[in-house]
Motif scaffolding. Sequence first.
Motif, mmCIF file in Angstrom:
data_model
loop_
_atom_site.group_PDB
_atom_site.id
_atom_site.type_symbol
_atom_site.label_atom_id
_atom_site.label_comp_id
_atom_site.label_asym_id
_atom_site.label_seq_id
_atom_site.Cartn_x
_atom_site.Cartn_y
_atom_site.Cartn_z
ATOM 1 N N GLY A 24 -4.165 77.424 32.384
ATOM 2 C CA GLY A 24 -3.340 76.283 32.737
ATOM 3 C C GLY A 24 -2.139 76.062 31.843
ATOM 4 O O GLY A 24 -1.503 75.001 31.899
ATOM 5 N N ARG A 25 -1.802 77.059 31.028
ATOM 6 C CA ARG A 25 -0.633 76.939 30.154
ATOM 7 C C ARG A 25 0.186 78.227 30.186
ATOM 8 O O ARG A 25 -0.307 79.290 30.565
ATOM 9 N N VAL A 26 1.450 78.116 29.752
ATOM 10 C CA VAL A 26 2.368 79.247 29.694
ATOM 11 C C VAL A 26 2.601 79.639 28.243
ATOM 12 O O VAL A 26 2.847 78.773 27.395
ATOM 13 N N LEU A 27 2.507 80.924 27.961
ATOM 14 C CA LEU A 27 2.942 81.474 26.684
ATOM 15 C C LEU A 27 4.209 82.269 26.960
ATOM 16 O O LEU A 27 4.158 83.330 27.588
ATOM 17 N N VAL B 5 1.131 78.066 39.905
ATOM 18 C CA VAL B 5 0.032 78.918 39.453
ATOM 19 C C VAL B 5 -0.523 78.402 38.127
ATOM 20 O O VAL B 5 -1.741 78.333 37.916
ATOM 21 N N ARG B 6 0.376 78.027 37.231
ATOM 22 C CA ARG B 6 -0.063 77.447 35.945
ATOM 23 C C ARG B 6 -0.869 76.183 36.170
ATOM 24 O O ARG B 6 -1.950 76.001 35.597
ATOM 25 N N ASP B 7 -0.353 75.284 37.012
ATOM 26 C CA ASP B 7 -1.029 74.006 37.234
ATOM 27 C C ASP B 7 -2.372 74.173 37.937
ATOM 28 O O ASP B 7 -3.228 73.287 37.862
ATOM 29 N N ALA B 8 -2.561 75.314 38.628
ATOM 30 C CA ALA B 8 -3.835 75.578 39.277
ATOM 31 C C ALA B 8 -4.862 76.154 38.313
ATOM 32 O O ALA B 8 -6.005 76.386 38.701
ATOM 33 N N ASP C 259 5.647 70.271 28.292
ATOM 34 C CA ASP C 259 4.497 70.485 27.405
ATOM 35 C C ASP C 259 3.406 71.307 28.068
ATOM 36 O O ASP C 259 2.245 71.275 27.631
ATOM 37 N N GLY C 260 3.783 72.086 29.086
ATOM 38 C CA GLY C 260 2.820 72.954 29.741
ATOM 39 C C GLY C 260 2.821 74.355 29.179
ATOM 40 O O GLY C 260 2.211 75.245 29.773
#
Length: 479
Positions: A284-287, A444-447, A468-469
């Motif tokens: 649920g997060r992006v790097l 996709v991240r939020d899923a 802040d994701g």
Amino acid sequence: MAGLDLDIAPGERVLLLGASGSGKSTLLRGIAGVLGGDEDGEQSGSLLIDAQPASVARGRSGLVLQDPDSQIVLARVGDDIAFGCENLAVPADQIWPRVDQALTAVGLDVDKDRSTAALSGGQKQRLALAGALAMQPGILLLDEPTANLDPAGVVEVRDSVVRAAEESGATLIVVEHRVDVWAEHVDRVIVLASADDGGGLLADGPPADVFRAHRDALSDADVWVPGVKPELVRRARDNQDEAVTTSSPEALLRADRLSVGRRPFGEKHAVSAAEDVAVEVTGGRVLAIVGANGSGKSTLALTLAGLLAPVSGAVEATDALAMGLGHDPIRWRSSQLLTRLGMVFQSPDHQLLARTVREELEVGPRAVGLTPEQISERVEPLLDGLRLRRLAKVNPFTLSGGEKRRLTVAAALATRPRVLILDEPTFGQDARTWRELTTLMLDVRDAGTALIVITHDEELVRALTSDDGGTIFRMGERR
């Protein structure tokens, strides 16, 4: 591309724009004289260079393609740059001075004996440009020449191209989505209309006039316009058309004191590209991994994806990702990687396998044993969501660079991996498809999927991390 009437004068500097798939790359190949076979489709009308058919005047043009890998011929940097000069029968005593000048011009600070296979994507782009400049062509054709370059490299390469055109008097035609970079350095902007709009010209004239008079029309046609920032419109999530399986925000992958590198051809040991890397990848997060060309971003991505063994240190999959497998992804089988670690390579051609776009999207789901009905449930939304429906029966290798990029992203999503790694995902995208891809990544991240994004696209990094994701990991300085 159809119905195009166009004259370009000797010595003009032209920025060629248009939506993804409008025929920009095809036009450059036509000018270079490398179209015309049966595999290139039908052709009507004429394309003349100095009153001769383009196929007869091939030696007049130097073409730099979207994918620099497709232009590398020889194993060593110096030999590869010299290759074009040798084919043009340039006198031997002039070739190596030209090679040195070209290396300096594009800022490729490597030894001429360096293996071309050991270069990063951005360095390969500089290499392809150096090969074209060394030929000293009368027409310089550049297809997305700065797409894989860091911000400093973009300016450096642009200035070297403009300087070379000024000194030689060559005609310059550049296809580039980074409109801001080139707008003040060209004499003319030509905008191609899409096939859906009947083809031909949408706009043509001096840059300031085109962007002032056609601002709204260009934006409506998905062309990047200087000063116009892309606006993302997020839609409410629909559980029935989500691209991934929802999962809780938990740690999935860790690396600590990791060194990554690749083994040059013929060598026993890998050469380190980046050292002492420590990252954690969370559902649920992006790097977002950023940094200069040659700093090891793509090598790190391949290592995290379980496709390259670390030079030292380890990549550890948590129990939540391993799901009963061992904790070392490099030991997983390809079918086990598919649903855990999805990878979209920097060069789309490196992962195209099937005969049609639809079949390409079906490869992964079929490999993990889904039924035809389940495969269809995954593939159909991706065809629509990334505007690939009209291309469903087309050979993937005939697509434009931007279309190939959307296809490879869609193909990775089709297996619904818990971690999705994307190397330059917005390369070659027009304004609309940039918005669509960025929105899809956010969805996709939020899923619940963890995203690792390697990019030089500063606007994309802001979009993916400003709420802040996500977090930003900066690699070392240029090597």
